[in-house]
Design a protein around this motif. Structure first.
Motif, short mmCIF file in Angstrom:
data_model
loop_
_atom_site.label_atom_id
_atom_site.label_comp_id
_atom_site.label_asym_id
_atom_site.label_seq_id
_atom_site.Cartn_x
_atom_site.Cartn_y
_atom_site.Cartn_z
N ALA A 92 19.43 -48.02 54.06
CA ALA A 92 19.78 -47.46 55.38
C ALA A 92 19.58 -48.54 56.44
N GLU A 152 19.62 -48.05 59.73
CA GLU A 152 18.80 -47.53 60.84
C GLU A 152 18.10 -46.26 60.39
N VAL A 153 16.77 -46.23 60.55
CA VAL A 153 15.99 -45.05 60.18
C VAL A 153 15.12 -44.67 61.38
N ASN A 154 15.22 -43.42 61.79
CA ASN A 154 14.39 -42.90 62.87
C ASN A 154 13.53 -41.77 62.34
N ARG A 194 22.72 -44.49 58.57
CA ARG A 194 21.80 -44.03 59.62
C ARG A 194 21.11 -42.77 59.12
N VAL A 195 19.78 -42.78 59.15
CA VAL A 195 18.98 -41.66 58.63
C VAL A 195 17.98 -41.23 59.70
N ALA A 248 14.35 -44.55 52.41
CA ALA A 248 15.71 -44.67 52.94
C ALA A 248 15.97 -46.11 53.39
N ARG A 249 15.00 -46.68 54.07
CA ARG A 249 15.12 -48.07 54.54
C ARG A 249 15.20 -49.04 53.36
N ALA A 256 11.27 -41.85 54.91
CA ALA A 256 11.82 -42.83 55.85
C ALA A 256 11.77 -44.23 55.24
#
Length: 181
Positions: free
Chosen positions: A153, A155-157, A131-132, A148-149, A145
């Protein structure tokens, strides 16, 4: 002869135009590879590394000397450069994220977007959290972002203080990032 400190866009452009004028150019880069943010900040899906590598090879074939892994001020001094070259250009760029100056930003696992991208591109960071959260709305934040995905990752927000329409990142990049999850 000219010493250029930094192999990002400014250093490379200056080197190219100087060598066209017949000037001997040596570029000093503290990282283990040349290219600056072109190599460490822009994801490969936007700037394929083979394209960047080819451009650097062309510059080298034209006589520009690259000395990567040498940091001016640590491995070689500025006075040494001034002594050995007719001129020195400092093209060190701005490869440092702006800090938020908030409590907790010094905690383990919290890093700036540019540092995160650099560490991924240099192979210094292989494991990505599941989770990032990325705070910011510029291109570096969107790129961080997305990377990271892409690197696993779950989940990236992306958090930005204003509306999505007010984000300074390119609208197309924001759209692609949203579509990528």
């Amino acid at each position: 002869s000219v010493a250029i400190v930094g192999s990002g866009p400014a250093g490379l452009s200056c080197a190219y135009y100087l060598q066209l004028q017949g000037v001997a150019v040596t570029i000093f880069e503290k990282l283990p590879l040349a290219g600056g943010l072109l190599a460490t900040g822009i994801p490969e899906y936007r700037l394929p590394r083979n394209v960047l590598r080819k451009e650097l090879e062309i510059l080298e074939a034209e006589g520009i000397v690259f000395k990567a892994g040498l940091e001016v001020g640590r491995d070689i001094s500025l006075p040494e450069l001034q002594e050995n070259f007719d001129a020195v250009l400092l093209a060190v760029g701005a490869q440092q994220s702006r800090r938020l100056r908030i409590k907790g930003e010094e905690l383990l696992g919290v890093t700036g977007a540019l540092e995160f991208l650099r560490d991924i591109h240099l192979g210094w960071q292989e494991q990505i959290a599941e989770r990032v959260i990325v705070v910011g709305g510029g291109n570096a934040a969107v790129d961080a972002a997305c990377m990271a995905r892409l690197r696993g990752a779950r989940e990236v927000n992306l958090l930005y203080r204003r509306s999505r329409e007010e984000m300074p990142a390119h609208p197309e990049e924001i759209k692609v990032a949203a579509e990528a999850g």
